[in-house]
Design a protein around this motif. Sequence first.
Motif, PDB file in Angstrom:
ATOM      1  N   PHE A   9     -12.090 -13.672  10.494  1.00  0.00           N
ATOM      2  CA  PHE A   9     -11.286 -12.480  10.746  1.00  0.00           C
ATOM      3  C   PHE A   9     -11.681 -11.784  12.047  1.00  0.00           C
ATOM      4  O   PHE A   9     -10.828 -11.310  12.777  1.00  0.00           O
ATOM      5  CB  PHE A   9     -11.407 -11.529   9.558  1.00  0.00           C
ATOM      6  CG  PHE A   9     -11.085 -12.182   8.249  1.00  0.00           C
ATOM      7  CD1 PHE A   9      -9.897 -12.887   8.090  1.00  0.00           C
ATOM      8  CD2 PHE A   9     -11.961 -12.121   7.176  1.00  0.00           C
ATOM      9  CE1 PHE A   9      -9.583 -13.501   6.890  1.00  0.00           C
ATOM     10  CE2 PHE A   9     -11.661 -12.730   5.973  1.00  0.00           C
ATOM     11  CZ  PHE A   9     -10.476 -13.426   5.828  1.00  0.00           C
ATOM     12  N   TRP A  67     -12.030  -1.535  13.333  1.00  0.00           N
ATOM     13  CA  TRP A  67     -11.189  -2.397  12.493  1.00  0.00           C
ATOM     14  C   TRP A  67     -10.136  -1.579  11.756  1.00  0.00           C
ATOM     15  O   TRP A  67      -9.082  -2.110  11.387  1.00  0.00           O
ATOM     16  CB  TRP A  67     -12.059  -3.162  11.496  1.00  0.00           C
ATOM     17  CG  TRP A  67     -11.293  -4.133  10.656  1.00  0.00           C
ATOM     18  CD1 TRP A  67     -10.843  -3.944   9.378  1.00  0.00           C
ATOM     19  CD2 TRP A  67     -10.844  -5.442  11.039  1.00  0.00           C
ATOM     20  NE1 TRP A  67     -10.162  -5.060   8.936  1.00  0.00           N
ATOM     21  CE2 TRP A  67     -10.147  -5.994   9.937  1.00  0.00           C
ATOM     22  CE3 TRP A  67     -10.981  -6.196  12.208  1.00  0.00           C
ATOM     23  CZ2 TRP A  67      -9.584  -7.263   9.981  1.00  0.00           C
ATOM     24  CZ3 TRP A  67     -10.416  -7.462  12.233  1.00  0.00           C
ATOM     25  CH2 TRP A  67      -9.723  -7.985  11.126  1.00  0.00           C
ATOM     26  N   THR A  75     -11.958   1.612   1.770  1.00  0.00           N
ATOM     27  CA  THR A  75     -10.954   0.679   2.271  1.00  0.00           C
ATOM     28  C   THR A  75     -10.183   1.314   3.424  1.00  0.00           C
ATOM     29  O   THR A  75     -10.401   2.469   3.778  1.00  0.00           O
ATOM     30  CB  THR A  75      -9.963   0.301   1.162  1.00  0.00           C
ATOM     31  OG1 THR A  75      -9.145   1.446   0.855  1.00  0.00           O
ATOM     32  CG2 THR A  75     -10.699  -0.125  -0.111  1.00  0.00           C
ATOM     33  N   LYS A  76      -9.240   0.566   3.968  1.00  0.00           N
ATOM     34  CA  LYS A  76      -8.393   1.115   5.032  1.00  0.00           C
ATOM     35  C   LYS A  76      -7.500   2.243   4.525  1.00  0.00           C
ATOM     36  O   LYS A  76      -6.981   3.034   5.313  1.00  0.00           O
ATOM     37  CB  LYS A  76      -7.528   0.014   5.646  1.00  0.00           C
ATOM     38  CG  LYS A  76      -8.259  -0.893   6.626  1.00  0.00           C
ATOM     39  CD  LYS A  76      -7.278  -1.801   7.339  1.00  0.00           C
ATOM     40  CE  LYS A  76      -7.931  -2.573   8.458  1.00  0.00           C
ATOM     41  NZ  LYS A  76      -6.969  -3.390   9.233  1.00  0.00           N
ATOM     42  N   PRO A 102      -7.304 -10.871   6.673  1.00  0.00           N
ATOM     43  CA  PRO A 102      -7.879 -10.708   5.340  1.00  0.00           C
ATOM     44  C   PRO A 102      -6.906 -10.061   4.369  1.00  0.00           C
ATOM     45  O   PRO A 102      -6.080  -9.235   4.762  1.00  0.00           O
ATOM     46  CB  PRO A 102      -9.091  -9.799   5.591  1.00  0.00           C
ATOM     47  CG  PRO A 102      -8.716  -9.014   6.812  1.00  0.00           C
ATOM     48  CD  PRO A 102      -7.909  -9.964   7.659  1.00  0.00           C
ATOM     49  N   ASP A 104      -8.250  -8.495   1.753  1.00  0.00           N
ATOM     50  CA  ASP A 104      -9.062  -7.422   1.183  1.00  0.00           C
ATOM     51  C   ASP A 104     -10.049  -6.961   2.251  1.00  0.00           C
ATOM     52  O   ASP A 104     -10.276  -7.652   3.256  1.00  0.00           O
ATOM     53  CB  ASP A 104      -9.798  -7.931  -0.064  1.00  0.00           C
ATOM     54  CG  ASP A 104     -10.482  -6.820  -0.839  1.00  0.00           C
ATOM     55  OD1 ASP A 104      -9.986  -5.677  -0.794  1.00  0.00           O
ATOM     56  OD2 ASP A 104     -11.520  -7.084  -1.471  1.00  0.00           O
ATOM     57  N   GLY A 105     -10.651  -5.820   2.029  1.00  0.00           N
ATOM     58  CA  GLY A 105     -11.658  -5.337   2.964  1.00  0.00           C
ATOM     59  C   GLY A 105     -12.317  -4.075   2.454  1.00  0.00           C
ATOM     60  O   GLY A 105     -11.722  -3.308   1.672  1.00  0.00           O
ATOM     61  N   GLY A 162     -11.745 -11.520   2.052  1.00  0.00           N
ATOM     62  CA  GLY A 162     -11.820 -10.186   2.618  1.00  0.00           C
ATOM     63  C   GLY A 162     -12.855 -10.071   3.717  1.00  0.00           C
ATOM     64  O   GLY A 162     -13.733 -10.926   3.881  1.00  0.00           O
ATOM     65  N   LEU A 163     -12.758  -8.978   4.465  1.00  0.00           N
ATOM     66  CA  LEU A 163     -13.755  -8.620   5.461  1.00  0.00           C
ATOM     67  C   LEU A 163     -14.573  -7.480   4.885  1.00  0.00           C
ATOM     68  O   LEU A 163     -14.039  -6.402   4.583  1.00  0.00           O
ATOM     69  CB  LEU A 163     -13.082  -8.172   6.762  1.00  0.00           C
ATOM     70  CG  LEU A 163     -14.037  -7.630   7.832  1.00  0.00           C
ATOM     71  CD1 LEU A 163     -14.967  -8.721   8.342  1.00  0.00           C
ATOM     72  CD2 LEU A 163     -13.253  -7.009   8.989  1.00  0.00           C
ATOM     73  N   TYR A 164     -15.879  -7.709   4.735  1.00  0.00           N
ATOM     74  CA  TYR A 164     -16.760  -6.733   4.113  1.00  0.00           C
ATOM     75  C   TYR A 164     -17.879  -6.366   5.080  1.00  0.00           C
ATOM     76  O   TYR A 164     -18.673  -7.224   5.488  1.00  0.00           O
ATOM     77  CB  TYR A 164     -17.324  -7.284   2.810  1.00  0.00           C
ATOM     78  CG  TYR A 164     -16.237  -7.692   1.839  1.00  0.00           C
ATOM     79  CD1 TYR A 164     -15.418  -6.742   1.248  1.00  0.00           C
ATOM     80  CD2 TYR A 164     -16.006  -9.038   1.538  1.00  0.00           C
ATOM     81  CE1 TYR A 164     -14.395  -7.106   0.388  1.00  0.00           C
ATOM     82  CE2 TYR A 164     -14.998  -9.414   0.674  1.00  0.00           C
ATOM     83  CZ  TYR A 164     -14.189  -8.446   0.093  1.00  0.00           C
ATOM     84  OH  TYR A 164     -13.185  -8.812  -0.763  1.00  0.00           O
ATOM     85  N   SER A 193     -14.254 -15.208   2.363  1.00  0.00           N
ATOM     86  CA  SER A 193     -14.613 -13.889   2.876  1.00  0.00           C
ATOM     87  C   SER A 193     -15.586 -13.986   4.046  1.00  0.00           C
ATOM     88  O   SER A 193     -16.294 -14.982   4.203  1.00  0.00           O
ATOM     89  CB  SER A 193     -15.234 -13.032   1.771  1.00  0.00           C
ATOM     90  OG  SER A 193     -14.318 -12.823   0.716  1.00  0.00           O
TER      91      SER A 193
END
Length: 253
Positions: A9, A67, A75-76, A102, A104-105, A162-164, A193
């Motif tokens: 990502f 980001w 989260t966003k 992604p 999720d994040g 996701g991006l974590y 992820s």
Amino acid sequence: MSIWDRNLFIRRLELLLPPDADRSQYPFNLKALHQWNELKFHPSVTYIVGENGVGKSTLMEAIAVAWGFNAEGGTKNFNFSTQATHSSLHEHIRLVRGVDKPRDGFFFRAESYYNVATHIDELDREGRGRPIRESYGGKSLHEQSHGESFFAAFVHRFGGHGLYILDEPEAALSPLRQMAMLARIHELVQQGSQFIISTHSPILMAYPDSVLYHLTHEGIDTRTLEETDHFVIMKQFLNNKEKMLHELFEDSQ
């Protein structure tokens, strides 16, 4: 195929500090920021480690805000602000993104996770749609111990692909829970992820499919787990506890 050619990502960070930046003012007074201009991210796990005060959390925050995450975490979709204390560094970095996006994040920030938990409770009291707490195990994060509430996000909220971005996630976790978290990271990596983690825990630094960047006042270099101060000092203490305690107590007199 090189690991750096795999889908991810965020591919890299480009640091674009203005040439006329006032180096006496935060965040430009962080010496480490003036020694490099690019950072490549690993497709699975990227660690950013180092001593307190070198700028790790400032850098993690800048990556998260650039980001699109809320500066205090979440989260966003989280747009609350308890106190606007984040730096302007996000305005001076460029994130080079991969083709894949992604699903999720989450930006997990230990020092402000209490504020995230409070915001979730406030939204749930408004009663708009499905309670958010259901995504965290069905129980208010404030009704759990500090460690349990941390772990609830890792286990229940993180959904894969996701991006974590995690800043000191070990803060409230026992060594056993840190190992459980390492296993959870592996599960999520297997589900596509990508992680960026700042930590002081040698346990959490142990994920093998990763790159570890060591941030100092002189810049950034790449190290193995065994080359980090965190690992070396912990190993020396456990192997020579009595000697280390003697030296520490002698120094304090």
